[in-house]
Design an enzyme around this catalytic site. Structure first.
Site, PDB file in Angstrom:
ATOM      1  N   GLU A 171      27.391  29.901 156.920  1.00  0.00           N
ATOM      2  CA  GLU A 171      26.532  30.066 158.096  1.00  0.00           C
ATOM      3  C   GLU A 171      25.765  28.805 158.480  1.00  0.00           C
ATOM      4  O   GLU A 171      25.217  28.719 159.563  1.00  0.00           O
ATOM      5  CB  GLU A 171      25.550  31.232 157.871  1.00  0.00           C
ATOM      6  CG  GLU A 171      24.451  31.002 156.825  1.00  0.00           C
ATOM      7  CD  GLU A 171      24.894  31.276 155.396  1.00  0.00           C
ATOM      8  OE1 GLU A 171      26.105  31.281 155.125  1.00  0.00           O
ATOM      9  OE2 GLU A 171      24.018  31.467 154.531  1.00  0.00           O
ATOM     10  N   GLY A 201       3.701  33.349 180.958  1.00  0.00           N
ATOM     11  CA  GLY A 201       4.487  32.210 181.434  1.00  0.00           C
ATOM     12  C   GLY A 201       5.469  31.757 180.366  1.00  0.00           C
ATOM     13  O   GLY A 201       6.360  30.967 180.620  1.00  0.00           O
ATOM     14  N   GLY A 202       5.307  32.254 179.135  1.00  0.00           N
ATOM     15  CA  GLY A 202       6.266  31.981 178.061  1.00  0.00           C
ATOM     16  C   GLY A 202       7.546  32.754 178.334  1.00  0.00           C
ATOM     17  O   GLY A 202       7.540  33.723 179.097  1.00  0.00           O
ATOM     18  N   VAL A 203       8.616  32.349 177.673  1.00  0.00           N
ATOM     19  CA  VAL A 203       9.917  32.931 178.021  1.00  0.00           C
ATOM     20  C   VAL A 203      10.009  34.421 177.649  1.00  0.00           C
ATOM     21  O   VAL A 203      10.580  35.214 178.405  1.00  0.00           O
ATOM     22  CB  VAL A 203      11.091  32.082 177.434  1.00  0.00           C
ATOM     23  CG1 VAL A 203      11.111  32.127 175.928  1.00  0.00           C
ATOM     24  CG2 VAL A 203      12.420  32.524 178.001  1.00  0.00           C
ATOM     25  N   ASP A 204       9.405  34.835 176.539  1.00  0.00           N
ATOM     26  CA  ASP A 204       9.526  36.245 176.141  1.00  0.00           C
ATOM     27  C   ASP A 204       8.827  37.179 177.119  1.00  0.00           C
ATOM     28  O   ASP A 204       9.413  38.149 177.604  1.00  0.00           O
ATOM     29  CB  ASP A 204       8.937  36.483 174.743  1.00  0.00           C
ATOM     30  CG  ASP A 204       9.639  35.673 173.683  1.00  0.00           C
ATOM     31  OD1 ASP A 204      10.720  35.144 173.982  1.00  0.00           O
ATOM     32  OD2 ASP A 204       9.092  35.551 172.574  1.00  0.00           O
ATOM     33  N   CYS A 209      27.176  33.356 148.243  1.00  0.00           N
ATOM     34  CA  CYS A 209      26.327  32.786 147.200  1.00  0.00           C
ATOM     35  C   CYS A 209      25.803  33.876 146.256  1.00  0.00           C
ATOM     36  O   CYS A 209      26.593  34.466 145.529  1.00  0.00           O
ATOM     37  CB  CYS A 209      25.205  31.970 147.840  1.00  0.00           C
ATOM     38  SG  CYS A 209      24.432  30.876 146.659  1.00  0.00           S
ATOM     39  N   TYR A 210      24.508  34.200 146.299  1.00  0.00           N
ATOM     40  CA  TYR A 210      24.024  35.271 145.407  1.00  0.00           C
ATOM     41  C   TYR A 210      24.787  36.571 145.669  1.00  0.00           C
ATOM     42  O   TYR A 210      25.027  37.357 144.745  1.00  0.00           O
ATOM     43  CB  TYR A 210      22.513  35.499 145.594  1.00  0.00           C
ATOM     44  CG  TYR A 210      22.000  36.627 144.720  1.00  0.00           C
ATOM     45  CD1 TYR A 210      21.695  36.411 143.385  1.00  0.00           C
ATOM     46  CD2 TYR A 210      21.861  37.916 145.237  1.00  0.00           C
ATOM     47  CE1 TYR A 210      21.270  37.450 142.568  1.00  0.00           C
ATOM     48  CE2 TYR A 210      21.438  38.962 144.435  1.00  0.00           C
ATOM     49  CZ  TYR A 210      21.141  38.726 143.100  1.00  0.00           C
ATOM     50  OH  TYR A 210      20.724  39.762 142.305  1.00  0.00           O
ATOM     51  N   GLY A 221      20.433  34.610 148.092  1.00  0.00           N
ATOM     52  CA  GLY A 221      19.074  34.971 147.691  1.00  0.00           C
ATOM     53  C   GLY A 221      18.626  34.071 146.565  1.00  0.00           C
ATOM     54  O   GLY A 221      19.459  33.431 145.919  1.00  0.00           O
ATOM     55  N   LYS A 233      15.430  35.068 169.408  1.00  0.00           N
ATOM     56  CA  LYS A 233      14.812  34.261 170.472  1.00  0.00           C
ATOM     57  C   LYS A 233      15.847  33.620 171.414  1.00  0.00           C
ATOM     58  O   LYS A 233      15.698  33.644 172.634  1.00  0.00           O
ATOM     59  CB  LYS A 233      13.977  33.162 169.807  1.00  0.00           C
ATOM     60  CG  LYS A 233      13.264  32.267 170.764  1.00  0.00           C
ATOM     61  CD  LYS A 233      11.859  32.735 170.951  1.00  0.00           C
ATOM     62  CE  LYS A 233      11.131  31.899 171.968  1.00  0.00           C
ATOM     63  NZ  LYS A 233       9.806  32.468 172.246  1.00  0.00           N
ATOM     64  N   SER A 276       7.863  36.561 180.139  1.00  0.00           N
ATOM     65  CA  SER A 276       8.428  36.446 181.487  1.00  0.00           C
ATOM     66  C   SER A 276       9.701  37.277 181.607  1.00  0.00           C
ATOM     67  O   SER A 276       9.909  37.998 182.584  1.00  0.00           O
ATOM     68  CB  SER A 276       8.783  34.995 181.805  1.00  0.00           C
ATOM     69  OG  SER A 276       7.656  34.193 181.700  1.00  0.00           O
TER      70      SER A 276
END
Ligand code: XMP
Length: 512
Positions: free
Chosen positions: A170, A223-226, A81-82, A54, A368, A228
């Site tokens: 990460e 037509g976008g992946v989500d 880290c933080y 953070g 996503k 669809s």
């Protein structure tokens, strides 16, 4: 259900990345604000807790701290880290403000190869991004690694089941970062790798059936992946009681509307209503040149058309939305500064409808890239799974200035050429987005013996992980030459092509 890892968010830009890395290792992870109550944590019953990084310093007045009882739960904890500094501060060690920030790669020497650093080499490159560092360990803690600047680059108290690292495992710049997270999950927390998207699909289907019962669900398809993937999932769950609506706003790419309608109607037998609203949109956009105004008009019009059509379908009680996990996570901001609106986004998946419909949101817990995997499992064609992102306002924000039918025609043809060449070269999947922008300028050219005075097309091609930052693609001169020559020769109305060589920030990906 799943042994999960709880990530407590202290506002790091990398918090979501931590959760995604864990899921890539097939362990379910969820993100909650740092100040979540102990009773809520107990309800989640995680196998391990990670305290994210953070931007704050533990000595700031408003410094965020988690409940100290978190450390008494007996659940293994890893502070990053933080997150590490919070552990040290709360458990009575000492953190000091450094005069200079340590930012970037550092060589870390591992002194303790038990658990967290099991199987790692003696020294690795790690990614640092901090101003404070630990100068005195809390009682019961030992050092596990050091760098030239940090005596305590990694620490542990095995009795208390607490580990902490000053660096960011990460991010990809940390060597063996995934191995470190994997050691925490499997060696320390005893997780099992059983978070699989195929079981997610089965569970999502039965959840949808339970929620919807014999009622109907409506949803927008772009037509976008989500959207669809959402449509396919609903079709699998409730068949033709899912009613898809596809609005052609006249701002779509070449051949897009017919392709989408064909795929979903023929291959997937979805009950899809096609609405041709091209004229209505173009009428409202006449003479509009301001980018934000265009975006608003397109967004509002879409909702208006969608609502009108949705109301015509009898007996609908639910609306399917492609809400993703990043939309659900409560965002943490300690800066106090109100965030500035750069662009008002319009998304077919996220309609703020006032239709009194109940929501079906099966992707609320997915990232996503996980939706893409679900799409593959459900058999969505690769052409749709790996399609470059396309903004809700479509070509409307890729024509600088006024949108006219002629400009749309020109842009569509130029855009189709870019896509064809990029695909032929085999680089489509390596690029985040490649598209054409029509500039409302005319410049002089010569074709044959004739003077021309025509539009300019800008080619935009960017690499990106998530659209938040982006770099322009170093396309080869041959590819640039082919795109330019084909556009100028084949698209009537264009006599010049330029290449956009700006990164985001400070530019944005779309021009408007
Ligand atoms: P910018 O232009 O802000 O774009 O750098 C970042 C990413 O978002 C996409 N984009 C949109 N996507 N609705 C969307 O669904 C929108 O209104 C919208 N505007 C931009 C853009 O294509 C890029 O991938």
């Amino acid at each position: 259900m799943y042994g999960s890892i709880l990530v407590l968010d202290f506002g790091s830009q990398y918090t979501q990345l931590i959760a995604r890395r864990i899921r890539e290792l097939q362990v379910y992870s969820l993100i909650k604000p740092y100040n979540i109550s102990i009773s809520e944590i107990k309800k989640i019953n995680p196998k391990g807790i990670i305290l994210s990084g953070g931007p704050a310093s533990v000595y700031e007045k408003q410094a965020p701290f988690c409940d100290r009882k978190v450390f008494q739960l007996g659940i293994p904890i890893l502070g990053i880290c933080y997150g590490l500094q919070t552990i040290v501060h709360i458990l009575e060690g000492k953190v000091k403000k450094s005069v200079r920030q340590e930012y970037g790669r550092a060589l870390m020497y591992i002194d303790d190869h038990h658990d967290l650093f099991f199987t790692l080499p003696a020294a690795i490159n790690v990614w640092m991004s901090h101003a404070d560092y630990t100068v005195k360990l809390p009682p019961g803690f030992v050092s596990m690694a050091h760098t030239r600047n940090a005596e305590y680059a990694a620490v542990a108290s095995r009795d208390k089941k607490i580990w902490g690292v000053q660096f960011h495992p990460e991010v990809i710049h940390t060597e063996f970062g995934t191995q470190i997270i994997s050691n925490f999950l499997f060696r320390i927390c005893g997780c099992f790798a059983n978070w699989e998207l195929s079981s997610f699909v089965d569970e999502a289907i039965s959840k949808i059936r339970k929620q919807v019962r014999d009622k109907k669900v409506i949803g927008g398809l772009s037509g976008g992946v989500d959207s669809s993937t959402l449509a396919l999932l609903l079709q699998k769950a409730i068949g033709r009681r899912f009613k898809g609506i596809f609005v052609n706003n006249g701002l779509l790419r070449k051949g897009e509307a017919s392709y989408v309608v064909k795929v979903f109607r023929r291959s997937f037998k979805i009950d899809l209503k096609y609405i041709d609203a091209r004229r209505e949109f173009l009428r409202e956009l006449r003479d509009i040149t301001d980018p934000e105004e265009k975006r608003k008009i397109i967004g509002h019009k879409f909702i208006e058309v969608f609502e009108k059509e949705a109301k015509k379908v009898k007996g609908v009680e639910f609306l399917a939305q492609g809400t993703l996990y990043p939309d659900v996570i409560e965002s943490i901001s300690f800066s106090g500064a109100p965030s500035v609106r750069i662009k008002s986004h319009h998304n077919v998946g996220g309609l703020p409808l006032n239709m009194k419909l109940k929501l079906v949101e099966p992707f609320r817990e997915l990232f996503k890239d996980e939706v893409r995997k679900v799409a593959k499992i459900l058999g969505l064609p690769d052409a749709l799974v790996y399609r470059h992102p396309f903004p809700g306002p479509g070509l409307g924000v890729r024509i600088v200035g006024e949108i006219t039918p002629r400009r749309l025609r020109i842009l569509r043809e130029a855009d189709a050429i870019i896509e064809k060449v990029i695909k032929k070269e085999g680089i489509y999947r390596k690029i985040w987005q490649a598209f054409a922008v029509l500039l409302p300028l005319k410049s002089v050219g010569v074709m044959g013996d004739r003077r021309t005075y025509e539009y300019v097309i800008a080619l935009r091609a960017v690499e990106s992980q998530d659209g938040m930052t982006a770099d322009w693609v170093k396309l080869s001169p041959q590819v640039l030459a082919e795109i330019s020559a084909r556009i100028i020769n084949e698209v009537e109305g264009v006599n010049r092509v330029v290449y956009d060589i700006s990164s985001k920030p400070p530019s944005t990906i779309e021009w408007e």
